[in-house]
Design a protein around this motif. Structure first.
Motif, short mmCIF file in Angstrom:
data_model
loop_
_atom_site.label_atom_id
_atom_site.label_comp_id
_atom_site.label_asym_id
_atom_site.label_seq_id
_atom_site.Cartn_x
_atom_site.Cartn_y
_atom_site.Cartn_z
N LEU A 113 0.84 -1.19 0.00
CA LEU A 113 0.00 0.00 0.00
C LEU A 113 0.88 1.24 0.00
CD1 LEU A 113 -2.57 -1.22 2.66
CD2 LEU A 113 -3.02 -0.90 0.22
N PRO A 114 0.39 2.34 -0.56
CA PRO A 114 1.20 3.57 -0.57
C PRO A 114 1.59 4.00 0.85
CG PRO A 114 -0.71 3.78 -2.02
CD PRO A 114 -0.90 2.51 -1.27
N ALA A 115 2.78 4.48 0.99
CA ALA A 115 3.27 4.91 2.31
C ALA A 115 2.57 6.20 2.72
CB ALA A 115 4.78 5.13 2.26
N PRO A 116 2.22 6.35 3.99
CA PRO A 116 1.57 7.58 4.44
C PRO A 116 2.52 8.77 4.37
CG PRO A 116 2.11 6.18 6.32
CD PRO A 116 2.39 5.37 5.08
N SER A 117 1.96 9.95 4.16
CA SER A 117 2.77 11.16 4.03
C SER A 117 3.16 11.73 5.39
CB SER A 117 1.98 12.23 3.27
OG SER A 117 0.84 12.64 4.03
N GLY A 118 2.42 11.35 6.45
CA GLY A 118 2.64 11.94 7.76
C GLY A 118 1.79 13.16 8.00
N ARG A 119 1.09 13.61 6.96
CA ARG A 119 0.25 14.80 7.10
C ARG A 119 -1.01 14.49 7.91
NH1 ARG A 119 -2.83 17.93 2.12
NH2 ARG A 119 -3.87 19.53 3.41
N PHE A 120 -1.51 13.25 7.78
CA PHE A 120 -2.76 12.86 8.42
C PHE A 120 -2.51 11.74 9.44
CE2 PHE A 120 -3.74 14.12 4.02
CZ PHE A 120 -4.57 15.21 4.26
N SER A 121 -3.42 11.65 10.40
CA SER A 121 -3.40 10.52 11.33
C SER A 121 -4.77 9.85 11.27
CB SER A 121 -3.10 10.99 12.76
OG SER A 121 -4.09 11.92 13.21
N PHE A 122 -4.82 8.62 11.82
CA PHE A 122 -6.05 7.83 11.71
C PHE A 122 -6.32 7.14 13.04
CE2 PHE A 122 -3.96 8.19 7.65
CZ PHE A 122 -4.98 8.58 6.80
#
Length: 310
Positions: free
Chosen positions: A163-172
């Motif tokens: 899966l695409p790596a998270p940018s760090g801009r968002f959290s879940f």
């Protein structure tokens, strides 16, 4: 040419329906025998077009037990072999001599018996090169029978892979409770991914876009995923493994830029619970969502072109 006979099935004639080879075996669909056993298919909702003892067209309307809506046309197949490469005979005035015309006669007779036309979500394979003629013939028959094309929904499937790596801009995080989910659904209004919306409407009379919790009753509230930018919610996903297969039943956005990361987070949540495949449905006109699904590793497996009564 042998006269065409159109009639409903009678109990015990399941083998007659299945005597016509499946023209699109690649499409995933419930078998007619299983549908009869489960009560979704019924002989009185199933019609065949016969030339002699050969089935040249068949149509079966599906309505799951306990449903509040009307049956929809789930199986509609035509035999194209007699017409392959053949031109319409010059002396064929008044005769039925193409697969689409046979299909239209079949549908009109069934509509008369069923109290009017019903919705027909026509199944189309992802690759236009495979089975395009079959789909074109059945859709042409639907148009001849008075149904109107309303739109297309594409089914995608993720079957593993990075899966695409998270940018760090968002959290879940998991949703806190039903109140938080309901409040976000109200703010979102129009989700970009809805899987199973048609079934929810027919079976339970539920609008999945506006009241997803009324349909996804088996999904723990903690399975819902909330996307955050800082402390502000910017998206909501309802991944569920409690339907017929793991799916992203609902995905809505308050910030369009979170789409790819929320998709990846929802898939990861299902995969972490043991899912090896995840499906998602999206309207074909949502070009950006389609592109993001593909970037996330989803592939098209089929479309449904929706026809409704005029």
């Amino acid at each position: 040419m042998t006269d065409l006979v159109v009639r409903p099935l009678v109990a015990g004639e399941e083998k007659l329906f299945d005597s016509m080879p499946d023209p699109l075996p690649q499409l995933r669909q419930i078998s007619y025998a299983d549908g009869i056993a489960g009560g979704g298919y019924r002989p009185e909702h199933t019609f065949v077009a016969l030339r002699g003892d050969r089935v040249v067209g068949r149509a079966a309307w599906l309505l799951l037990p306990g449903s509040v809506g009307e049956p929809w046309l789930e199986r509609f197949d035509l035999d194209l072999k007699p017409f392959a490469g053949a031109a319409r005979p010059a002396d064929a005035a008044g005769s039925v001599d193409t697969a689409s015309e046979i299909g239209a006669v079949l549908l009109r007779a069934a509509h008369d018996a069923l109290g009017g036309p019903k919705v027909y979500p026509a199944g189309v394979l992802a690759s236009a090169a495979r089975g395009a003629g079959v789909a074109e013939a059945t859709m042409a028959a639907a148009r001849l029978a008075g149904l109107v094309e309303r739109g297309e929904r594409i089914r995608f499937s993720w079957a593993g892979g990075p899966l695409p790596a998270p940018s760090g801009r968002f959290s879940f995080r998991s949703a806190q409770d039903a109140a938080e989910i309901g409040a976000l659904v109200a703010r979102i209004g129009e989700p970009v991914v809805l899987t199973g919306a048609e079934t929810a409407r027919v079976v339970a009379g539920v609008d999945l876009a506006r009241d997803p919790l009324a349909w996804l009753t088996g999904t723990p509230l903690g399975n819902w995923r909330v996307a955050l930018h800082g402390d502000e919610p910017v998206g909501l996903a309802g991944p569920t493994a409690d339907a017929c297969f793991p799916m992203i039943a609902y995905l809505g956005l308050l910030d369009e830029s979170v789409l790819g990361e929320l998709l990846a987070d929802a898939v990861a949540a299902l995969a972490g619970g043991g899912a090896y495949e995840v499906v998602a449905d999206v309207d074909a006109h949502r070009v950006a969502v389609v592109a993001e699904l593909e970037r996330t590793g989803f592939r098209r497996i089929r479309s449904r072109v929706v026809f409704t009564p005029a």
